[in-house]
Scaffold this motif. Structure first.
Motif, PDB file in Angstrom:
ATOM      1  N   LYS A 151     -10.301  66.183  82.247  1.00 45.40           N
ATOM      2  CA  LYS A 151     -10.029  64.635  82.526  1.00 45.40           C
ATOM      3  C   LYS A 151     -11.519  63.869  82.364  1.00 45.40           C
TER       4      LYS A 151
ATOM      5  N   LEU B 137      -9.103  63.535  78.407  1.00 51.03           N
ATOM      6  CA  LEU B 137      -7.998  63.944  77.721  1.00 51.03           C
ATOM      7  C   LEU B 137      -6.949  64.868  78.673  1.00 51.03           C
ATOM      8  N   ALA B 138      -6.764  63.866  79.910  1.00 50.75           N
ATOM      9  CA  ALA B 138      -5.861  64.681  80.956  1.00 50.75           C
ATOM     10  C   ALA B 138      -4.473  64.767  80.396  1.00 50.75           C
ATOM     11  N   SER B 139      -4.205  64.164  79.219  1.00 53.17           N
ATOM     12  CA  SER B 139      -2.778  64.428  78.498  1.00 53.17           C
ATOM     13  C   SER B 139      -2.853  65.955  77.663  1.00 53.17           C
ATOM     14  N   PHE B 140      -4.019  66.455  77.539  1.00 47.35           N
ATOM     15  CA  PHE B 140      -3.882  67.795  76.973  1.00 47.35           C
ATOM     16  C   PHE B 140      -3.604  68.813  78.104  1.00 47.35           C
TER      17      PHE B 140
ATOM     18  N   LYS C 229      -1.590  71.122  80.768  1.00 46.31           N
ATOM     19  CA  LYS C 229      -0.087  71.414  80.719  1.00 46.31           C
ATOM     20  C   LYS C 229       0.200  71.515  82.175  1.00 46.31           C
TER      21      LYS C 229
ATOM     22  N   GLU D  15      -1.817  73.654  85.804  1.00 47.92           N
ATOM     23  CA  GLU D  15      -1.918  73.074  87.407  1.00 47.92           C
ATOM     24  C   GLU D  15      -0.881  73.913  88.104  1.00 47.92           C
TER      25      GLU D  15
END
Length: 784
Positions: free
Chosen positions: A414, A418-421, A423, A427
Motif C-alpha cells: 500500500k 500497489l494495493a491492487s497487487f 490478493k 488478506e
C-alpha cells in the motif's frame, strides 16, 4: 566422582575461602558494601590442574609470614555517587608460586534465594529452573506436552540450585558474558548490585564465579585472574575447562580492577535499566569501524537473495539457509521476501507474490495457524514431536513471525501505491491467523510454545515464544479495523511483560533449537511488539515498557570490543565485535544481528525518547553485522561476496580452539537482517530544531553551520565503496508522533563517492540538497 559431586566439592572450597577472606581495611569500601550486607576479600589460590589445593587470604597489612604484598584502593567514581572504582595490586615479594591465581570476593550475608541474579547473556534469574538433557536441543519428556502447568524448563546450563538445601556454584569466564559483569537485585533490601571488570589481565580472560551456601542465606560473587573453572559450559552441557593458573616468580605483579555499583532498586526492571545505563562506563565506549556503506551491503545482499529463487514441485520460493526445503518465519520465509518486495522491481514483486501464494495454499492449517515448514517435494516438516502425540506441531514463534511480516508486506504494498497487487486470499489468510491467535489467547490466556495447526491446541505451554504475536495482532487490528485483535494484543503484551520481564527478568523459548531457555530473539521480538502497540495506540504506557525491554535486550549485546586470540580469524581481521548479540543461554555464541529483524524499533524508541543509548545499541548491532560480512580481503564465509554467517565466538563453549574463529558457512538470516537494517534504519537521522544528529551508516557527519534556513552538514565517506546514504530529517515536534512501518520509502538518498566529502544543506522542512563536493585522495585498502 560425578559432575554434581565435583561441583558440590568445589563450591564448599569456594565458600570456605569466601568466609575467611573478609577484610575491611578500606573503610570506604566496607561502608559502601554494608548497604547490601556485603564484605570484601582478596585471596591467593593455588591449584593442581583446576582443583583448588591451598588458599591464602591477603590484607594490606605487611606480614612476615606472607610472601605476598597487597595494595587495595577504592575511590568514588567521578560523576557517579552510587559507584566505587576498586584496584587491587598484588606482588610476589620472594620465592616462587606455582599454578597460582588472584581472586577478589564480594561476600553477602542476609542473602535470599529470591534475589534476581544476572550475568549478561548467560545467567538470568540465576537460571534457577528445571533442567532437562545433557546437550544441545534436548528432547522434551512426555509430561511437558499438553500440560498447562509445565514449569519453565531449560537445558543443562550454569545455574543456581532450584532445590532448597543445596549449595550452588556457577563458574564462568568473562568470554561467556556480553559484558564482564555480575549483578543482583534484592527484593527484600530494595537494592541493586553490579560489578563490572575488564575482560582480561596479562594472564588472559578473568573468571566470574557465583556461589551460594546450602542454606541459601549467603552468597559470594568472585572475580579471579585468570579464570579457573573446573568445567566450562558448552551448548547445554559441560566439558573440562583447560583453564591453567600461571607460575609466579619473585617480583611478578598483577593489577585487577573493577567498578561496583550499589543503588536503590524497587524491582528487576530498575536493575535492568541501571545496567543499560552503565554497561559501557567502565570498559569504555567501543570503536565501531566504518567499512561498508549500507547501500553496498543491500546491493550485495539482495543480489544473493535474487539468485536464490527456486522453483520446486511444491511451489516457488527464495531458498532458506543452505538447503532446498522451505522454512517459514524465524530465519527465512516471509522475511527475506520483504526486502525483495521493497526493491519495487516487477520480477521480484511477482516472485514474492508466488511465494505468498505457495505459503497460503500449502502451509495454513484449519485452525488458521501455519505449519512451520515443508520439503521441496511437499512433505510437512513437524517440529518438537513426541511419539505419544502424533498430531503435527508448529512453533508459535514462526506463526508470530508470519502474522507480523504478513502485515508488513500488506502495508508495504500500500505504501508503494500497489494495493491492487494484494490478493484477497492474502488478506483473508492474514486475518484468519490473527483470529487464531485471538482465539488461543481467549481460551488459554497465553500463546504457548508449540501449537497444532490443524486444531489450534497448545501442545507445549509456557515460555515467551509468542513474543512477537502482540505486535502482529496490533498491526492486524489497525489494518482490518478489528478491535478484538487489539484487545488480545494489549492483554497478551501486558501478561508477558508482568510474568516474564517484571517477575523473572527474562524472555525465552522462541527458538526451535533450544528448550525454554532465556534468549535474545524473544527479548528483541517482545520489544517489537511493545513498539507496535505504541504505534497503534499512541499510549505512553507501551513506550515505558519498551524502555525496560530495551534494557533487557542490551544485556545480550556485547558492550565492548573483545580481545580475541591473536591467531584467530577474528583477531587477524581486526574485527570490532561490540554489538554482536548472544543467541541464548544454551547456544553460547554471539551472532551478527537480530534474528530476524532490522531492530528499527530501537531507532523508533530513540526517536520517541531522545535517549541515545538506544541509538548506540542499534548502531553497534549494524556495525557488528558488517564485521561478519564476507568481502575481499575480509573472508568470513568462503562463500559469495556479501554473504555472512551466524557464529561469532568469544567463549570456549565449543572448545578453546574455537574462540575467535568463524565457521566458514553462510546463513541467509544474517544476510536478511543486514539488508533489513539498511532499509529500515536511516543512514543519518537529524532533528533540525534540536540539532540532534545520529549516524548509523558507515560515514562521518558533523554539523558545520546552522541558521534560519536550515543546517549544513559535512559528510565524508571514508570507505572504498560509493555510498547512497539515506537521510531522515524532521523536527522534535514531528518526532513525538509514533513512526510507521514504511517511512523509509520517502527518505532521500545522497550519493557520495569513495573517499569523498560533501557539504549538505538540510532545510527545516526536511529537504536535502548537496552544496559542494570534494574528492579526497584514494582510499587505502579493501576492508581490513
Amino acid at each position: 566422582m560425578n559432575v554434581s559431586k565435583i561441583k558440590g566439592f568445589i563450591a564448599l572450597l569456594f565458600l570456605w575461602g569466601a568466609a575467611k577472606a573478609q577484610t575491611t581495611e578500606d573503610k570506604s569500601l566496607a561502608k559502601f558494601l554494608q548497604q547490601i550486607h556485603g564484605s570484601f576479600g582478596v585471596s591467593i589460590r593455588q591449584y593442581n590442574g583446576t582443583i583448588l589445593t591451598h588458599q591464602e587470604n591477603l590484607t594490606s597489612k605487611e606480614s612476615l609470614k606472607s610472601s605476598w604484598k597487597l595494595k587495595l584502593s577504592s575511590k568514588k567514581t567521578s560523576g557517579e555517587s552510587d559507584a566505587l572504582d576498586i584496584t587491587i595490586n598484588c606482588r610476589l615479594n620472594r620465592g616462587e608460586a606455582h599454578s597460582t591465581a588472584l581472586a577478589a570476593s564480594f561476600n553477602f550475608s542476609n542473602w535470599s534465594r529470591n534475589n534476581y541474579v544476572l550475568v549478561p547473556a548467560i545467567v538470568y534469574n540465576g537460571n534457577r529452573y528445571r533442567t532437562i538433557g545433557n546437550g544441545y536441543n534436548p528432547d522434551y519428556p512426555k509430561e511437558m506436552y499438553y500440560n498447562p502447568k509445565v514449569p519453565l524448563t531449560i537445558s543443562n546450563n550454569p545455574r543456581l540450585q532450584i532445590d532448597e538445601g543445596k549449595e550452588s556454584l556457577i563458574e564462568l569466564q568473562t568470554g561467556n558474558a556480553a559484558t564482564p559483569a555480575m549483578c543482583f537485585f534484592s527484593p527484600k533490601e530494595k537494592k541493586g548490585f553490579i560489578v563490572i571488570t575488564h575482560q582480561q589481565t596479562k594472564f588472559g580472560n578473568s573468571g566470574l564465579t557465583i556461589t551460594e551456601n546450602a542454606k541459601q542465606d549467603s552468597s559470594s560473587f568472585q572475580i579471579s585472574a585468570p579464570s579457573m573453572r573446573k568445567l566450562a559450559a558448552g551448548f547445554g552441557d559441560f566439558h573440562a575447562s583447560e583453564d591453567k593458573a600461571p607460575d609466579w616468580k619473585a617480583g611478578d605483579a598483577l593489577s585487577l580492577q573493577f567498578r561496583v555499583y550499589v543503588f536503590p532498586a524497587n524491582d528487576i526492571p530498575a536493575l535492568l535499566q541501571k545496567f543499560m545505563e552503565v554497561r559501557k562506563r567502565f570498559t569504555m565506549p567501543n570503536q565501531p569501524r566504518n567499512q561498508l556503506p549500507m547501500s553496498k551491503q543491500i546491493e550485495l545482499g539482495t543480489t544473493i537473495c535474487r539468485n536464490n529463487w527456486s522453483e520446486n514441485p511444491v511451489g516457488n520460493y527464495y531458498l532458506p539457509e543452505n538447503n532446498r526445503h522451505f522454512q517459514l518465519g524465524w530465519v527465512s520465509g516471509m522475511m527475506n521476501t520483504y526486502p525483495m518486495l521493497a526493491l519495487n522491481d516487477d520480477i521480484e514483486r511477482n516472485r514474492v507474490g508466488q511465494e505468498l501464494d505457495f505459503i497460503v495454499n500449502k502451509l495454513q492449517g484449519k485452525s488458521g495457524f501455519f505449519y512451520g515448514g515443508i520439503t521441496s517435494d511437499g512433505k510437512i516438516r513437524p517440529e518438537k514431536m513426541h511419539p505419544d502425540f502424533p498430531a503435527i506441531q508448529a512453533m508459535v514463534r514462526k506463526n508470530s513471525d508470519v502474522l507480523l511480516w504478513f502485515m508488513k508486506h500488506l502495508l508495504l504494498l500500500k505504501g508503494q501505491g500497489l494495493a491492487s497487487f494484494i490478493k484477497p486470499k492474502w488478506e483473508t489468510s492474514a486475518k484468519k491467523l490473527a483470529q487464531a491467535f485471538t482465539t488461543t489467547w481467549n481460551k488459554y490466556g497465553e500463546f504457548g510454545q508449540y501449537i497444532v495447526p490443524e486444531t489450534g491446541e497448545i501442545a507445549v505451554f509456557n515460555s515467551t515464544a509468542g513474543a512477537i504475536a502482540p505486535g502482529g495482532l496490533a498491526l492486524a487490528a489497525k489494518y482490518f479495523n478489528e478491535p478484538t485483535f487489539l484487545t488480545a494484543a494489549k492483554s497478551a503484551a501486558d501478561y508477558y511483560y508482568q510474568r516474564d520481564v517484571v517477575k523473572q527478568g527474562l524472555t525465552g523459548g522462541d527458538c526451535g533449537d533450544i528448550s525454554q531457555d532465556a534468549n535474545s530473539e524473544s527479548a528483541f521480538g517482545f520489544l517489537e511488539s511493545l513498539m507496535a502497540l505504541y504505534y497503534v495506540t499512541n499510549d505512553a504506557q507501551w513506550l515505558k515498557k519498551a524502555e525496560v525491554q530495551a534494557a533487557l535486550c542490551s544485556t545480550w549485546a556485547i558492550s565492548y570490543d573483545p580481545i580475541f586470540p591473536e591467531h584467530s580469524t577474528t583477531a587477524k581481521l581486526g574485527c570490532h565485535m561490540a554489538g554482536a548479540l548472544w543467541a541464548s543461554i544454551q547456544n553460547k555464541h554471539a551472532a551478527p544481528g537480530i534474528c530476524t529483524a532490522s531492530g528499527d524499533y530501537l531507532f523508533k524508541l530513540f526517536r520517541a525518547t531522545g535517549n541515545k543509548l538506544y541509538a548506540d545499541l542499534i548502531r553497534d548491532i549494524q556495525h557488528a553485522n558488517v564485521e561478519a560480512t564476507n568481502m575481499p580481503n575480509h573472508v568470513t564465509t568462503n562463500y559469495l561476496i556479501g554473504s555472512s554467517m551466524e557464529r561469532i565466538q568469544p567463549s570456549d563453549a565449543e572448545g578453546k580452539g574455537s574462540i575467535g574463529n568463524f565457521i566458514h558457512t553462510r546463513n541467509s538470516w544474517t544476510e536478511t537482517n543486514g539488508i533489513l537494517m539498511v532499509m529500515e534504519l536511516p543512514g543519518i537521522y537529524l532533528q533540525t530544531d534540536t540539532r540532534t544528529l545520529q549516524v548509523f551508516d558507515h560515514v562521518e557527519a558533523s554539523i558545520i553551520k546552522h541558521d534560519d534556513t536550515g543546517i549544513t552538514l559535512s559528510l565524508k565517506n571514508p570507505t572504498i565503496y560509493e555510498a547512497a546514504i539515506s537521510v531522515f530529517a524532521e523536527t522534535s515536534n514531528e518526532a513525538v508522533k509514533p513512526m510507521g512501518y514504511v517511512n523509509f520509502l520517502s527518505w532521500p538518498k545522497l550519493q557520495v563517492k569513495a573517499g569523498e566529502t560533501i557539504k549538505v544543506m538540510v532545510k527545516k522542512n526536511g529537504e536535502v540538497a548537496i552544496l559542494s563536493q570534494v574528492n579526497a585522495a584514494s582510499v587505502d585498502g579493501i576492508i581490513h
